[in-house]
Design a protein around this motif. Sequence first.
Motif, mmCIF file in Angstrom:
data_model
loop_
_atom_site.group_PDB
_atom_site.id
_atom_site.type_symbol
_atom_site.label_atom_id
_atom_site.label_comp_id
_atom_site.label_asym_id
_atom_site.label_seq_id
_atom_site.Cartn_x
_atom_site.Cartn_y
_atom_site.Cartn_z
ATOM 1 N N ARG A 52 -37.421 10.153 6.018
ATOM 2 C CA ARG A 52 -37.861 10.082 7.518
ATOM 3 C C ARG A 52 -39.239 9.687 7.615
ATOM 4 O O ARG A 52 -40.102 10.158 7.087
ATOM 5 N N ILE A 53 -39.381 8.634 8.479
ATOM 6 C CA ILE A 53 -40.527 8.091 8.964
ATOM 7 C C ILE A 53 -40.981 8.605 10.352
ATOM 8 O O ILE A 53 -40.092 8.078 11.154
ATOM 9 N N TYR A 54 -42.192 9.147 10.450
ATOM 10 C CA TYR A 54 -42.369 9.390 11.821
ATOM 11 C C TYR A 54 -43.407 8.503 12.451
ATOM 12 O O TYR A 54 -42.966 7.969 13.713
ATOM 13 N N TYR A 55 -44.346 8.034 11.955
ATOM 14 C CA TYR A 55 -45.076 7.104 12.468
ATOM 15 C C TYR A 55 -46.098 6.401 11.374
ATOM 16 O O TYR A 55 -46.165 6.899 10.429
ATOM 17 N N ALA A 56 -46.660 5.305 11.879
ATOM 18 C CA ALA A 56 -47.505 4.504 10.873
ATOM 19 C C ALA A 56 -48.724 4.184 11.540
ATOM 20 O O ALA A 56 -48.558 3.612 12.706
ATOM 21 N N THR A 57 -49.806 3.906 10.840
ATOM 22 C CA THR A 57 -51.151 3.301 11.453
ATOM 23 C C THR A 57 -51.666 2.497 10.332
ATOM 24 O O THR A 57 -51.776 2.836 8.942
ATOM 25 N N GLN A 58 -52.417 1.395 10.767
ATOM 26 C CA GLN A 58 -53.250 0.551 9.749
ATOM 27 C C GLN A 58 -54.555 1.081 9.802
ATOM 28 O O GLN A 58 -55.225 1.082 10.935
ATOM 29 N N THR A 59 -54.959 1.357 8.445
ATOM 30 C CA THR A 59 -56.036 2.075 8.286
ATOM 31 C C THR A 59 -57.199 1.141 7.396
ATOM 32 O O THR A 59 -58.370 1.368 7.368
ATOM 33 N N GLY A 60 -56.636 -0.231 7.134
ATOM 34 C CA GLY A 60 -57.628 -0.811 6.405
ATOM 35 C C GLY A 60 -57.198 -2.462 6.119
ATOM 36 O O GLY A 60 -55.926 -2.584 6.387
ATOM 37 N N ILE A 61 -57.993 -3.312 5.688
ATOM 38 C CA ILE A 61 -57.896 -4.905 5.494
ATOM 39 C C ILE A 61 -58.357 -4.913 4.050
ATOM 40 O O ILE A 61 -59.225 -4.157 3.596
ATOM 41 N N TYR A 62 -57.917 -6.120 3.642
ATOM 42 C CA TYR A 62 -58.469 -6.571 2.068
ATOM 43 C C TYR A 62 -58.165 -5.396 1.050
ATOM 44 O O TYR A 62 -59.090 -5.162 0.502
ATOM 45 N N PRO A 63 -57.049 -4.723 1.119
ATOM 46 C CA PRO A 63 -55.606 -5.545 1.356
ATOM 47 C C PRO A 63 -55.296 -4.590 2.830
ATOM 48 O O PRO A 63 -55.888 -3.620 2.971
ATOM 49 N N PRO A 64 -54.290 -4.926 3.555
ATOM 50 C CA PRO A 64 -53.655 -4.354 4.494
ATOM 51 C C PRO A 64 -52.980 -3.119 4.000
ATOM 52 O O PRO A 64 -52.421 -3.105 3.155
ATOM 53 N N THR A 65 -53.787 -1.921 4.632
ATOM 54 C CA THR A 65 -53.329 -0.792 4.233
ATOM 55 C C THR A 65 -52.545 0.320 5.260
ATOM 56 O O THR A 65 -53.304 0.073 6.300
ATOM 57 N N ILE A 66 -51.741 0.602 5.079
ATOM 58 C CA ILE A 66 -50.759 1.305 6.079
ATOM 59 C C ILE A 66 -50.728 2.794 5.802
ATOM 60 O O ILE A 66 -50.048 3.223 4.314
ATOM 61 N N ASN A 67 -50.838 3.661 6.647
ATOM 62 C CA ASN A 67 -50.802 5.099 6.397
ATOM 63 C C ASN A 67 -49.524 5.388 7.023
ATOM 64 O O ASN A 67 -49.269 5.124 8.377
ATOM 65 N N ILE A 68 -48.409 6.011 6.458
ATOM 66 C CA ILE A 68 -47.239 6.304 7.000
ATOM 67 C C ILE A 68 -47.162 7.791 6.650
ATOM 68 O O ILE A 68 -47.002 8.499 5.814
ATOM 69 N N SER A 69 -46.781 8.659 7.862
ATOM 70 C CA SER A 69 -46.456 9.902 8.106
ATOM 71 C C SER A 69 -44.740 10.205 7.719
ATOM 72 O O SER A 69 -43.988 9.686 8.565
ATOM 73 N N VAL A 70 -44.623 10.820 6.879
ATOM 74 C CA VAL A 70 -43.006 10.912 6.501
ATOM 75 C C VAL A 70 -42.722 12.518 6.309
ATOM 76 O O VAL A 70 -43.640 13.632 6.428
ATOM 77 N N ASN A 71 -41.403 13.040 6.035
ATOM 78 C CA ASN A 71 -41.059 14.267 6.123
ATOM 79 C C ASN A 71 -41.145 14.818 4.673
ATOM 80 O O ASN A 71 -41.714 15.835 4.488
ATOM 81 N N ASP A 72 -41.230 13.812 3.368
ATOM 82 C CA ASP A 72 -41.243 14.337 2.198
ATOM 83 C C ASP A 72 -41.609 13.353 1.395
ATOM 84 O O ASP A 72 -40.533 12.354 1.112
ATOM 85 N N THR A 73 -42.915 13.273 0.744
ATOM 86 C CA THR A 73 -43.121 11.923 0.034
ATOM 87 C C THR A 73 -42.072 11.837 -1.243
ATOM 88 O O THR A 73 -41.891 10.781 -1.690
ATOM 89 N N ALA A 74 -41.507 12.914 -1.751
ATOM 90 C CA ALA A 74 -40.605 12.694 -2.833
ATOM 91 C C ALA A 74 -39.522 11.956 -2.476
ATOM 92 O O ALA A 74 -38.838 11.525 -3.513
ATOM 93 N N LEU A 75 -39.194 11.948 -1.332
ATOM 94 C CA LEU A 75 -37.976 11.221 -1.149
ATOM 95 C C LEU A 75 -37.891 9.800 -0.913
ATOM 96 O O LEU A 75 -36.951 9.097 -0.617
ATOM 97 N N PHE A 76 -39.128 9.390 -0.914
ATOM 98 C CA PHE A 76 -39.524 8.061 -0.905
ATOM 99 C C PHE A 76 -39.572 7.490 -2.360
ATOM 100 O O PHE A 76 -40.675 7.284 -2.844
ATOM 101 N N SER A 77 -38.381 6.798 -2.664
ATOM 102 C CA SER A 77 -38.371 6.400 -3.870
ATOM 103 C C SER A 77 -38.906 4.779 -4.132
ATOM 104 O O SER A 77 -39.240 4.281 -2.944
ATOM 105 N N ASP A 78 -39.142 4.321 -5.350
ATOM 106 C CA ASP A 78 -39.321 2.723 -5.254
ATOM 107 C C ASP A 78 -38.782 1.914 -4.450
ATOM 108 O O ASP A 78 -39.010 1.044 -3.840
#
Length: 463
Positions: A403-429
Amino acid sequence: MKYVNISIVGRPNVGKSTLFNTLIKRRLAIEDAVAGTTRDRVSYTLVKNDYLVELVDTGGMETLESTGDIIWTSVQKQISTALKQADIILFVLDIRSGLTGLDKEIAQLLHKQNKPVLVIANKADTQRFDSGINDFYRLGFDDIIAVSALQRRNIDEVWVKTINLIAGLGIKPQEPAETASDQTIIRIAIAGKRNVGKSTLVNTLANEERVIVSEIPGTTRDSIDVRFEYEGKTYVAIDTAGLRKKGKAKESVEFFSRQRTEDAVKRADVVLFLIDAVEKVSDVDKKVAGFILEQHKPSVLVINKWDLACSEHSESIRQAKPDDSALTEQYLKYLNKTLPFFSFMPLVFISAQTGFNVNNLLPLCDELYQQAGAKVQTALLNKAIENIRRRLPSSGRTTRHPRIYYATQTGIYPPTINISVNDTALFSDLTMRHVDKFLRQTMPFTEVPIRFILKGKQTRKRE
């Protein structure tokens, strides 16, 4: 912008590359006790006392009669070009070995240049060596300073004397706003395996024989910064040493060449990743591609020698032109199988030798640089995340779902996206590839790598 060109010259093994690295405060040129390590003109641009300086390291000067080797003939030609372009010359001598016959020959050549020369008596690690400069005054130069490039002894004085020589030429310092604009120069690393045509491409882009081109593998050893202008914009092309399997890179020069190549990719804004069209994609190609992706660098997949690939193909299309659509489609299918992780990046077929399609590379680099610096409002980003939530694939056998709750862009060069999720282990490749693909379709960074940082209520290793 007016750049002051300062060239470092001298016979082999007097410490030119060590001095170059010390002056720029970076280990850019390879330092090795083996004579002939530096071959090309290695340059670096910097701001010193509001002067825009291009410092150039060169190979060891030798009389052509003493060599006859093709590579060394090219090295001497590069040195000759450096002297012609120089505003100031730093003539490096070895204070420990004293004055040699070759030093005298070089001095005679430098007098003919009619340019300011600062003599650097190197390897004076302590004051007890300083008296050794007296013999060097026989060369006919007034400015001589004893230094230790390795120990950084008297290096500040080198800059003081050099700046005085620049001022003596009537060159005025730049305004702060002008020197600040140097930050906008796009640095383009040319990466790939050996003999793929990197140096030829750099020379074609710069419209100058700036680096040595040879059929001999391993000709380029340093990472060569080549500054040039195109349609009013300034670029720096970074030619890199060709990589090969680590098991074969046993010599110290090979090791540092690999290290310089990796450093070049890290400091580049955009990477031109060259593939040889007439050869199969190799394990080395895949390793270079993997390293570029690890660094999240905007890249163009450049298929070089396309003219040769067309001419050497099957009889039915032997007369094909470089843009033959049938061969292009066939090759694209091949690349999708061998380099699938580069599928979102732009691809250009070129011939660095003939110049075919090379003029399309720089506009692409500009576009990728802009994409890598794009910023997206949080509201717009989360609108896209809302659509992704409904399409997230299952993470496997577990009954829990990512599950993804929300996201914010925190950087550029490269574009960096912080994503708040329920459990990082559930996010496979697989799940992250899905997120990456969808964001790429809807956000302004469609052709550049995106860096994702997952933050979960639970953070566990993926199984």
